[in-house]
Every structure is written in structure tokens, then in C-alpha cells.
Design an enzyme around this catalytic site. Sequence first.
Site, PDB file in Angstrom:
ATOM      1  N   ASP A  21       6.575  10.027   1.056  1.00  0.00           N
ATOM      2  CA  ASP A  21       6.092  10.676   2.283  1.00  0.00           C
ATOM      3  C   ASP A  21       4.600  10.406   2.445  1.00  0.00           C
ATOM      4  OD1 ASP A  21       4.948  12.383   0.356  1.00  0.00           O
ATOM      5  OD2 ASP A  21       6.688  13.704   0.435  1.00  0.00           O
ATOM      6  N   ASP A  69       0.860  12.146   3.765  1.00  0.00           N
ATOM      7  CA  ASP A  69       0.139  13.381   4.063  1.00  0.00           C
ATOM      8  C   ASP A  69      -1.177  13.053   4.751  1.00  0.00           C
ATOM      9  OD1 ASP A  69       2.169  14.775   2.784  1.00  0.00           O
ATOM     10  OD2 ASP A  69       1.143  14.733   0.844  1.00  0.00           O
ATOM     11  N   ASP A  72      -6.296  17.351  -7.726  1.00  0.00           N
ATOM     12  CA  ASP A  72      -6.022  17.509  -9.154  1.00  0.00           C
ATOM     13  C   ASP A  72      -6.444  16.285  -9.967  1.00  0.00           C
ATOM     14  OD1 ASP A  72      -4.057  15.927  -8.038  1.00  0.00           O
ATOM     15  OD2 ASP A  72      -2.386  17.219  -8.608  1.00  0.00           O
TER      16      ASP A  72
END
Length: 496
Positions: A116, A118, A198
Site C-alpha cells: 500500500d 501512505d 520508528d
Amino acid sequence: MCPFVLFKNVLFTEFIILTYIKNLFSKHSKQVKSTKIDRSSLNVVVHSTKSTKAKTNKPVQSHKKYTVKASQVNIHARMLSKNALSVVEKLNRHGYEAYIVGGCLRDLLLGKTPKDFDVATNARPEQVQAIFQRRCRLVGRRFRLAHIMFGRDIIEVATFRASHEVNHSEQQAKQNQDGMILRDNVYGTLEQDAQRRDFTVNALYYSPRDNSIYDFYHGIDDLKAGKLRLIGDPVTRYQEDPVRMLRAIRFMAKLDMFLDKASETPIVELAPLLKNIPPARLFDESLKLLQTGSGEKTYYLLRQYGLFEQLFPALIPYFTEQGDSLAERMIIHSLKSTDERIADNLRLNSAFLFATFFWYPLREKVDILKNEGGLNNHDAYALASNEIMDLLCHSLAVPRRHTGVIREIWLLQLQLLKRSGRFPERTMEQPKFRAAYDLLAMRAEIEGGESIELAKWWHEYQFSNAEQRIALLKEQDKNAPKPKKRYYRKRSTKKD
């Protein structure tokens, strides 16, 4: 009237009309001039507004030292989702910064197909919703996100986030005593958002306007080296969100990367923090870990870093130091099978995976209930199923649609033992027969003995025609021991 006088009156009238028309035209020209002046001043305002928007769209000059031309690393606009690009362009047109971000760029740099795409932007979720209107749906409470829908394709849009160092209201930011972030709606700049990511390999931002990638933490270099590295202090980052430990394991297995020493060291000590994560979220994470094509490798890494027992504490009593218990062998066999199905683009049944994981704990519990409680086989299975499911759902909130299927697969193991009369035909009509048979086949490979003969018989029965099935049933009746004949003692009748 004298003709001369009449002619004079006509001339006078024409003079008056001409004078009126002249005055009228002079007034109109003045209005036009004044209007032109107003429009030119308006044009100045419009141009200044456009230039202001263009200014907000331009990348900040401080980004230059972190900028890499996308073409230099073989990233081109045609490789990206058209829907994601349209979202970015529309946000840019409305004066906002917007970039394609994160894992999709990482996967493209590694030569993989992104699952996907983002988008990250400085527009607030409500502003995004105002732009996309009916296409947009706001989701999340802990992290407020906007989902832009293009049919089945959903583009997730997140607002740039900042750190929690400055005091904010509980509606914006909230942490528990262990430092775990409970709410994270503190908005910031592009640089601050990169700092909140992260891993360095996920802190990559693509700008379609100038075909550039912003790499603030040398994520591209880490990808080339095959290194996973947390941004910031690893202990603090794991405390903020303990699921990052599971993500580290998933990326190590999926991307074939290694975790740098600083990010690796605290995991064993901080693993118990996963108990603070809601069981529903842990269930979703467990599927990502075990059903992405590298489940077997993930299992070994979870065991190595002490994370498997946080997800499946009920299984640990059935493990041995040598790792050769029936339960452990079944888990490895099941994960290998799952990886093979993913490689072959076959459908997966999440309930089946959990049914295999907990089959041998269920069997042990059934034996205890039969020996100590004196229950028959069916009642012991039903009661043991309830107890094992309670243990599973305590750590992972398995949805009801899965728990019902798990029970059905387990109970069908009893039905597979019945191979006479119309029992086989009725068993095959059950919706979850194929999953139950697959579990039987795995048991045969692990246990051997009678399970092999049973699995072989059902394999032949499935792929036989009507005549062959009758022959199989007759042969089974000959080989199977006849049930003992029951003798009933006549009741004695008392005479009055």
C-alpha cells in the site's frame, strides 16, 4: 409656424441630445478607468496570494542536504500509485505540503512490490476531510488519520507529528507510567515527523513535484547495508510503543535485514511491556508476523528475543528445552505450510493456523478430563475447547468468526475417526472438512502410526467415485474390529 423658426427648434433639440450623449459617454469612460485600476490592484492581491501558496509548497531550504534525486536510486513516478500521487497533488494545490512516505518507498528501493501507499502532510485531519469531502473518512483515536477512498484502494493520510517534550492537553498527547504513548495527536513539521518515525528505513519522503526523496536519517544507506536502526534512544522508543519490538522482528524476517546492536540489546528486557498492549492489537500484529510469507523465520526470531511467550503464553508449558515437543513440531510444520501457500498465491485461513498451534495442548487437556473427570470423548473435547480458547483469547483477542471455526476444526477430528455407514459422506459435507483434513495430514506427519493410515484412507475417499467409495467402506468394515455385542439382563418382575 415660420419654417426658419421650426428649423431652429430642431437644431436646438439635436444639440441638447448630443450634449446628453457626450456627457453619458464621458461618465462611462471614467467608470471604466476606475474599474481598471481596481482590477489591477485586485490582480496584485491575487498574485501575492498565489505566490504565498507557492512558497508554502516549496521544500524548506534546510532539506537540501537531506535531498536525493529519486532517479539516482531508480525511483520514478510511474512506479507509484496514481491514487497516492493524485492525493499529494491535490493537497499541494490547496497550499499544503504532502509527500508519499514510509514502507512503500522502502519496498521499491529493495525491488519489492509495495502493498500500500501512505501520504504525510502538514494539513490537519479535518482540513484533509474538507478537501476530499465524501471520499475521506477520519479514523483512529490514538493516532488520528484520514482514509481517502478510491473504490477498494485506500490511501492513508497522516498529519506530521511532533515529539511529546512540550506539555499538551490529554486530548492531544497522553502517556502511561511505563512511557507508552496512549494518544499521539501532537502535530509538527516535516523534520519533526521524520524524528517520530520508528526506523531509519521508514523515514523516507518522496516529493512528486521535484522527483526528490528526503532522507533525514540515512535510511537509504541502511537499506544498502541491510541494517535496521531505530531513530532516537531505543529504550525510550520501545517504551513509547512496545509493538515496535514486533515490527523489528517482522522487518528482519521479511526484508532479510539485521538489527543494529543498540536497537537489539533492550528487547529481551523490555519484552514484558507487550502485556500493556490491547489484545485486539496484538492479534492483528500476530497475523502480520506469521502470515506474510516468512512465518517460520519469524517464529525462530520471536523465540530468540523472548517475544513468543508474550503473544502465546499458554503454549510455553508444552515446550521443551530441545525444542522437539509435539506442539513445537506442529507450529513449525504449520508455519512452513503457510509460507508455501503464500508463495503459491493460495488463500489463507487464520483460524486454521491457531487450530494447529493449540491442537496438542487441547489433546493433553482432553486426556486429563477423561482420566480424572470420567467424561466421554465428546464432552471432554467440548470442555477442553472452552478452556483452551479462554487461554488464547486472554492474550490475543481472537474474533468470534475465528473461534467458531477453530472449535469446528477440532471437533471434526472426532468425526474423521468414524468410517462406516453414512458417516464419511456426512463428514465431507461439513464446511470446514478440508481444513480438518489438513490438520489430520499434519498430525500424520508428526505422530506417525495410526494417523498415517487414517489420513491415507480419507485422501483416497475424497478423490474416489461412488463405486470406489463403497469398496473402501466394505474394506474398512472387514478390517475394523467388530463392536462387542451388548447383552441386556431381563428385568425381574415381582409378583404380588
